[in-house]
Design an enzyme around this catalytic site. Structure first.
Site, PDB file in Angstrom:
ATOM      1  N   GLU A  50       6.047   4.853   7.457  1.00  0.00           N
ATOM      2  CA  GLU A  50       5.668   5.984   6.608  1.00  0.00           C
ATOM      3  C   GLU A  50       6.443   7.239   6.990  1.00  0.00           C
ATOM      4  O   GLU A  50       6.392   7.711   8.123  1.00  0.00           O
ATOM      5  CB  GLU A  50       4.164   6.230   6.718  1.00  0.00           C
ATOM      6  CG  GLU A  50       3.371   5.126   6.050  1.00  0.00           C
ATOM      7  CD  GLU A  50       1.877   5.194   6.323  1.00  0.00           C
ATOM      8  OE1 GLU A  50       1.142   4.545   5.563  1.00  0.00           O
ATOM      9  OE2 GLU A  50       1.468   5.857   7.274  1.00  0.00           O
ATOM     10  N   LYS A  82       4.203  -6.974   3.873  1.00  0.00           N
ATOM     11  CA  LYS A  82       3.930  -5.578   3.588  1.00  0.00           C
ATOM     12  C   LYS A  82       3.607  -4.882   4.895  1.00  0.00           C
ATOM     13  O   LYS A  82       3.119  -5.493   5.856  1.00  0.00           O
ATOM     14  CB  LYS A  82       2.787  -5.410   2.589  1.00  0.00           C
ATOM     15  CG  LYS A  82       1.410  -5.864   3.033  1.00  0.00           C
ATOM     16  CD  LYS A  82       0.597  -4.900   3.862  1.00  0.00           C
ATOM     17  CE  LYS A  82       0.490  -3.537   3.215  1.00  0.00           C
ATOM     18  NZ  LYS A  82      -0.331  -2.624   4.126  1.00  0.00           N
ATOM     19  N   ASN A 127      -0.452  10.457   5.818  1.00  0.00           N
ATOM     20  CA  ASN A 127      -1.699  10.003   6.423  1.00  0.00           C
ATOM     21  C   ASN A 127      -2.796  11.043   6.380  1.00  0.00           C
ATOM     22  O   ASN A 127      -3.981  10.697   6.492  1.00  0.00           O
ATOM     23  CB  ASN A 127      -1.435   9.537   7.855  1.00  0.00           C
ATOM     24  CG  ASN A 127      -0.805   8.157   7.870  1.00  0.00           C
ATOM     25  OD1 ASN A 127      -1.479   7.158   7.658  1.00  0.00           O
ATOM     26  ND2 ASN A 127       0.507   8.120   8.060  1.00  0.00           N
ATOM     27  N   THR A 161      -1.250  -2.703  10.227  1.00  0.00           N
ATOM     28  CA  THR A 161      -1.642  -3.112   8.863  1.00  0.00           C
ATOM     29  C   THR A 161      -0.444  -3.691   8.219  1.00  0.00           C
ATOM     30  O   THR A 161       0.340  -3.085   7.529  1.00  0.00           O
ATOM     31  CB  THR A 161      -2.320  -2.074   7.985  1.00  0.00           C
ATOM     32  OG1 THR A 161      -2.768  -2.653   6.808  1.00  0.00           O
ATOM     33  CG2 THR A 161      -1.556  -0.910   7.605  1.00  0.00           C
ATOM     34  N   THR A 169      -7.007  10.326  -0.523  1.00  0.00           N
ATOM     35  CA  THR A 169      -7.133  11.240  -1.650  1.00  0.00           C
ATOM     36  C   THR A 169      -5.880  11.284  -2.488  1.00  0.00           C
ATOM     37  O   THR A 169      -5.839  11.920  -3.516  1.00  0.00           O
ATOM     38  CB  THR A 169      -7.443  12.662  -1.149  1.00  0.00           C
ATOM     39  OG1 THR A 169      -6.433  13.071  -0.231  1.00  0.00           O
ATOM     40  CG2 THR A 169      -8.789  12.729  -0.491  1.00  0.00           C
ATOM     41  N   THR A 208       0.869  -1.188   0.000  1.00  0.00           N
ATOM     42  CA  THR A 208       0.000   0.000   0.000  1.00  0.00           C
ATOM     43  C   THR A 208       0.906   1.238   0.000  1.00  0.00           C
ATOM     44  O   THR A 208       1.383   1.651  -1.039  1.00  0.00           O
ATOM     45  CB  THR A 208      -0.973   0.003   1.199  1.00  0.00           C
ATOM     46  OG1 THR A 208      -0.250  -0.257   2.409  1.00  0.00           O
ATOM     47  CG2 THR A 208      -2.050  -1.058   1.025  1.00  0.00           C
TER      48      THR A 208
END
Length: 409
Positions: free
Chosen positions: A282, A185, A404, A196, A409, A159
């Site tokens: 991230e 992942k 995040n 996740t 979007t 992702t």
């Protein structure tokens, strides 16, 4: 890449993964859940494989997890795993559950196997129904030879990840070469008791189900459950292991003379994947490793390590190269583990920063220079017992907020 051999006769192959063990193939395709990137992947074994899984502790378990747990429970075996990214199929009610069963049914049909031999999993945005027309069209094409490629699988499960996570090892058991491969992942929403985060491990070892599950749970507690990126535990996390027995070793159990060697190899795979997830947090720029020693119990050691690695104040200090040891000590203090403050030692890399309840003299510029490195180690000595644990995380940066804030979007 030249294989690395450990002192325990474990050959590490950094560029291999889930297709190194005999009898496994993998692939991936773009089916349209994402705009351009691969978003549907599979692993298939030539024969049904003993299977075990561990799953998120989040109460809102996504539909695919429920389907997979139910399927494995039928005979402790699966022959295939189907994974989509871009849509978590979580918090989608009865329709989400029906869609997960449909994924399973359609892939089983393409493979010509029983439906319960297919495990399904999803990752991505929560609360949106799967586009089943696109997904089913992808399932009908995915087994074509042009899509069979382990690299495709490793890309299809991502992702917000910036890189693939893979590793494989080989060990000798009963004179047979046994391979263990892994792919994973995970980049954000990482705070296991699973996060996740999806982990897939394959092996051609012949192993009993109860022993495989026990090994998976114990190793998960020492690896995947010792990482954090942001403190959020996802709805979709799972680690699945498939063992198809095609190495033809004598069945592995805890009483087998090579059991410890197999478990050590399994742990190498899981620890490597866990660290790669933490490092790819991230927006992250640094991997942080916290080693806790001298605890009165293993749970206590893990709790202290996770408290430090989960502290946003520690994470931001590391990002800013600020040797603020007070944040580390504070995290130890609220970990819930009874400690004796005057007995604790804390070091940032090679620099002792806290001892006897007081700061130790340091040259701050030297510690700041150390904190510029890509991997930062923090050492904690509790002086209470013989137990140790290691936890992994990453720094917290401006980019984490940017990623995040615009995830949907």
């Amino acid at each position: 890449m030249t294989p690395m051999t450990t002192s325990k006769e474990i050959v590490i192959l950094e560029e291999e993964s889930v297709t190194l063990p005999k009898g496994f193939k993998a692939g991936g395709i773009h089916c349209g859940i994402k705009r351009k990137k691969l978003d549907l992947g599979y692993i298939v074994s030539e024969v049904p494989a003993v299977a075990a899984g561990v799953y998120t502790t989040n109460i809102f378990q996504a539909a695919p997890l429920l389907v997979t747990q139910e399927s494995i429970a039928k005979e402790n075996k699966v022959q295939a795993i189907l994974v989509n990214s871009g849509n978590a199929n979580a918090c989608t009610g009865e329709q989400g559950l029906l869609d997960a069963f449909e994924m399973q049914k359609e892939f089983a049909y393409e493979l010509g196997i029983m439906e319960h031999l297919v495990a399904v999993t999803s990752t991505g945005v929560i609360g949106e129904l799967l586009p089943m027309d696109k997904l089913n069209a992808g399932i009908k094409q995915i087994l074509q030879p042009e899509y069979e490629n382990a690299a495709n699988f490793k890309q299809a499960i991502l992702t917000t990840d910036t890189c693939i996570k893979q590793i494989a090892v080989q060990v000798k058991i009963d004179g047979k070469t046994v391979s263990i491969g892994g792919a994973a992942k995970g980049s954000g929403m990482i705070h296991p008791n699973m996060a996740t985060m999806l982990g897939f491990v394959t092996t051609d070892a012949n192993i009993a189900y109860d022993d495989l599950l026990l090994a998976l749970k114990e190793i998960t507690n020492q690896t995947f459950n010792m990482i954090t990126v942001d403190g959020d535990t996802s709805t979709n996390d799972m680690v699945l292991v498939m063992a198809n027995g095609m190495a033809e070793n004598n069945q592995l159990t805890k009483d087998h003379p090579d059991w410890d060697l197999f478990v050590d190899g399994f742990k190498v795979v899981c620890e490597s994947l866990a660290k790669k997830i933490a490092k790819d947090g991230e927006g992250a720029t640094k991997l942080i490793e916290v080693q806790v020693n001298g605890a009165y119990g293993s749970d206590a050691a893990r709790a202290v390590g996770k408290a430090i690695i989960s502290s946003n104040l520690v994470k931001t200090a590391i990002y800013g190269t600020d040797p603020n040891w007070g944040r580390i000590v504070s995290a130890i203090g609220y970990s819930g583990v009874p400690v004796e403050p005057n007995a604790i030692k804390v070091a940032i890399g090679p620099f002792l920063v806290f001892e006897n309840g007081l700061p130790s003299p340091i040259v701050e510029e030297e510690v700041k220079e150390y904190l510029e490195l890509e991997t930062i180690q923090i050492f904690v000595e509790l002086n209470q017992g013989k137990y140790s644990a290691t936890a992994w995380g990453c720094d917290l940066t401006y980019d984490y907020v940017k990623i995040n804030a615009s995830y949907r979007t």
